[in-house]
Design an enzyme around this catalytic site. Structure first.
Site, PDB file in Angstrom:
ATOM      1  CD  GLU A 153    -104.986  91.430 -18.171  1.00  0.00           C
ATOM      2  OE1 GLU A 153    -104.755  91.048 -17.014  1.00  0.00           O
ATOM      3  OE2 GLU A 153    -104.084  91.842 -18.958  1.00  0.00           O
ATOM      4  CG  PHE A 206    -100.968  95.441  -4.731  1.00  0.00           C
ATOM      5  CD1 PHE A 206     -99.846  95.856  -5.438  1.00  0.00           C
ATOM      6  CD2 PHE A 206    -101.493  94.186  -5.022  1.00  0.00           C
ATOM      7  CE1 PHE A 206     -99.255  95.045  -6.388  1.00  0.00           C
ATOM      8  CE2 PHE A 206    -100.909  93.357  -5.970  1.00  0.00           C
ATOM      9  CZ  PHE A 206     -99.779  93.797  -6.658  1.00  0.00           C
ATOM     10  CD  GLN A 207    -102.573  93.735  -9.100  1.00  0.00           C
ATOM     11  OE1 GLN A 207    -103.439  92.942  -8.724  1.00  0.00           O
ATOM     12  NE2 GLN A 207    -101.659  93.408 -10.009  1.00  0.00           N
ATOM     13  CE  LYS A 224    -110.064  88.239  -2.943  1.00  0.00           C
ATOM     14  NZ  LYS A 224    -108.635  87.910  -2.923  1.00  0.00           N
ATOM     15  CG  MET A 239    -103.209 103.966 -43.909  1.00  0.00           C
ATOM     16  SD  MET A 239    -103.722 103.944 -45.649  1.00  0.00           S
ATOM     17  CE  MET A 239    -105.089 102.766 -45.566  1.00  0.00           C
TER      18      MET A 239
END
Length: 563
Positions: free
Chosen positions: A52, A114-115, A164, A468
């Site tokens: 993602e 969940f999630q 959802k 760096m």
């Protein structure tokens, strides 16, 4: 008017906004939206990234290259949180982006389902606005607002989280044509314009300093006319590259920690610093108490919050850079500062950017790329030494051709951004210049580029260290190289080939040009692994806490040690 599910409304709203490409990764809560996208795959192209974060960077790169709003999608929980770094990157650099996530159903919110993550709350400090939609009748208007907020005024990212159940239920939907987003001009005050004109016409040593705001507002032509009117040298920030052509005689290079000595000294000696669309970042100003002490500062910016935030200004004009410059160009008489311009020209001759021409170095690779493309390419970068070399040694002729993470400094940004830029500008060659540390972070996106045959060319400046950070350890930490050496057995050429791309290794100067030519002719994604010395450094440099006038290079260090 028609009855549609929430998922179908999302797709219709994307089509309303002229969205042709989205980047994302599906999951349980967002499945209804992906099902609706499946039915419209001939109208909206979806690119499945490897992660993602890659989707968020691709949407960002697409937006920067095209000037349109970039769109990314993710499911709830870890899918949504994986977008956070990309959202913060877009916020720091004022990039218009809409991130659409899905969440658990309304009756499951707040139950550690969940999630489940309150992603709208998580991103609140790093977005222009974040929404959670729990009512399908609010969905279309919320999405329309999100796109408008993202692009209006000072652009930035907006997140829309949709439960959802909202994606599943039906409601009435009426198509709506987006109203045009006009430049912000109502804040431009006549008194501020008059004050600006007086300051400019009284100045003897004006210096023009441009940032990303000039690129965002599409003000490059107005800027060129303004520079001619004022008769002054021009420098830029990392985000402002390409706003003024890097090949022009008046251009002095970047300002700040790794800016040119000419830009840093010129600003220090100026009596008027005209700053357009820049926010006076710490990497630009160095020690703010010692920044442009002899100059009055005129600040032109669309965001009133930037005025006097980091540096005290003499005067300001708040509004769209293009609109402000048009007014100033009409009001100003042609100025003559030939002595000052000649003095700056002498500085440029005295303090050129240099590097070791005997060795294979990052600057040599960047200069070779510029020679082979003639400046007609989009260059994205990751973050570190290679990023500074890309800013210093490639001459950007046009806006939106240098795409980099400036404010957040996001390692792993460049490859996703390159894919987004190439998707948005398919006829322009796109190169990502990365370091080996950055490439490791998101090199999984090589598989994405190979899957869709996106012909981006990844040039890895590979010094087997975190370059760096090592440079700072060398200069300021007594050469204690704590956790910055990456001497291991990873073979980037084999990695590229394993993911379906072409891999080329370069170990000598004479191999650079043929490798880039071969990559440009390949017609698909290519990774060029360029092996350079681990102690190649970026100069000039301003020490932390130092004034920009105290920029030093290796020659200065050698003289100091000799004394």
């Amino acid at each position: 008017m028609m009855k549609l599910t929430g998922a179908e409304i999302v797709v219709e709203c994307l089509k309303e906004q002229g969205v042709d490409t989205v980047f994302g990764y599906p999951g349980g809560t967002i499945l209804n939206i992906y099902d609706a996208l499946y039915k419209h795959s001939d109208e909206i192209h979806h690119i499945l990234t490897s992660h993602e974060q890659g989707a968020s960077h691709a949407a960002d790169g697409y937006a920067r290259a095209t000037g349109k709003v970039g769109v990314c999608l993710a499911t709830s929980g870890p899918g949504a949180t994986n977008l956070v770094t990309g959202i913060a990157t877009a916020q720091m650099d004022s990039v218009p982006m809409v991130a659409i996530t899905a969440n658990v159903a309304v009756d499951l919110l707040g139950r550690d389902t969940f999630q489940e993550v309150d992603i709208a709350g998580v991103v609140m400090p790093i977005t222009k606005h974040s929404f959670i939609v729990k009512d399908v009748t609010q969905l279309a208007d919320t999405l329309r607002r999100a796109f408008r907020i993202a692009i209006e005024g000072r652009p930035g990212p907006v997140l829309v989280d949709i439960t959802k159940d909202v994606t599943a239920v039906e409601t009435e939907y009426t198509p709506q044509k987006p109203a045009p987003v006009l430049p912000k001009v109502n804040t431009i005050k006549e008194a501020d314009i008059e004050n600006a004109v007086k300051l400019i016409e009284r100045s003897k040593r004006p210096f023009i300093f441009v940032g990303g705001g000039v690129v965002i507002s599409g003000a490059s032509e107005e800027l060129r006319e303004f520079v001619e009117k004022v008769d002054a040298p021009v420098a830029d920030t990392l985000m402002g590259k390409g706003a003024y052509p890097g090949e022009d005689a008046r251009y002095t290079g970047m300002v700040g920690m790794h800016g040119t000595k000419t830009s840093n000294l010129g600003i220090t000696k100026s009596d008027l610093l005209i700053t357009i669309g820049a926010r006076f970042s710490d990497r630009v100003t160095g020690n703010t108490k010692r920044f442009a002490r002899d100059a009055k500062i005129l600040h032109i910016d669309v965001d009133a919050a930037e005025i006097n935030k980091n540096v005290k200004t003499e005067a300001s004009v708040i509004g769209d850079a293009k609109a402000v410059l048009k007014i100033l160009n009409d009001r100003l008489t042609k100025q003559d500062h030939h002595e000052w311009v000649a003095e700056i020209e002498e500085m440029k001759e005295k303090h050129p950017l240099t590097y070791d021409h005997e060795m294979l170095t990052g600057p040599f690779v960047v200069e070779t790329l510029y020679k082979l493309t003639g400046g007609d390419a989009i260059v994205t970068t990751d973050v570190g030494q290679h990023q500074m070399w890309a800013a210093q040694f490639y001459k950007y002729k046009k806006p939106r051709t240098f795409i980099t993470s400036g404010g957040l400094g996001t390692m792993g940004y460049g490859l996703g951004a390159a894919m987004g830029a190439k998707t948005g500008c398919p006829d322009v060659p796109v190169f990502n210049i990365a370091g080996d540390g950055c490439f490791r972070m998101n090199m999984n996106e090589v598989a994405t580029a190979a899957r869709y045959n996106i012909p981006v060319i990844e040039i890895v400046i590979n010094n087997h260290v975190l370059g760096m950070v090592r440079q700072w350890q060398t200069l300021f930490y007594g050469k204690r190289y704590s956790s910055t050496i990456i001497q291991d057995k990873v073979d980037f050429v084999k990695v590229a080939e394993a993911m379906g791309a072409k891999g080329i290794r370069v170990t000598k100067k004479e191999e650079v040009e043929p490798a880039i030519k071969e990559a440009m002719a390949a017609g698909g994604p290519v990774v060029i692994d360029v092996q350079i010395d681990c102690d190649d450094k970026v100069f000039p440099m301003v020490a932390p806490g130092g004034a920009i006038a105290e920029a030093f290079n290796q020659e200065d260090l050698d003289k100091k040690e000799g004394n």
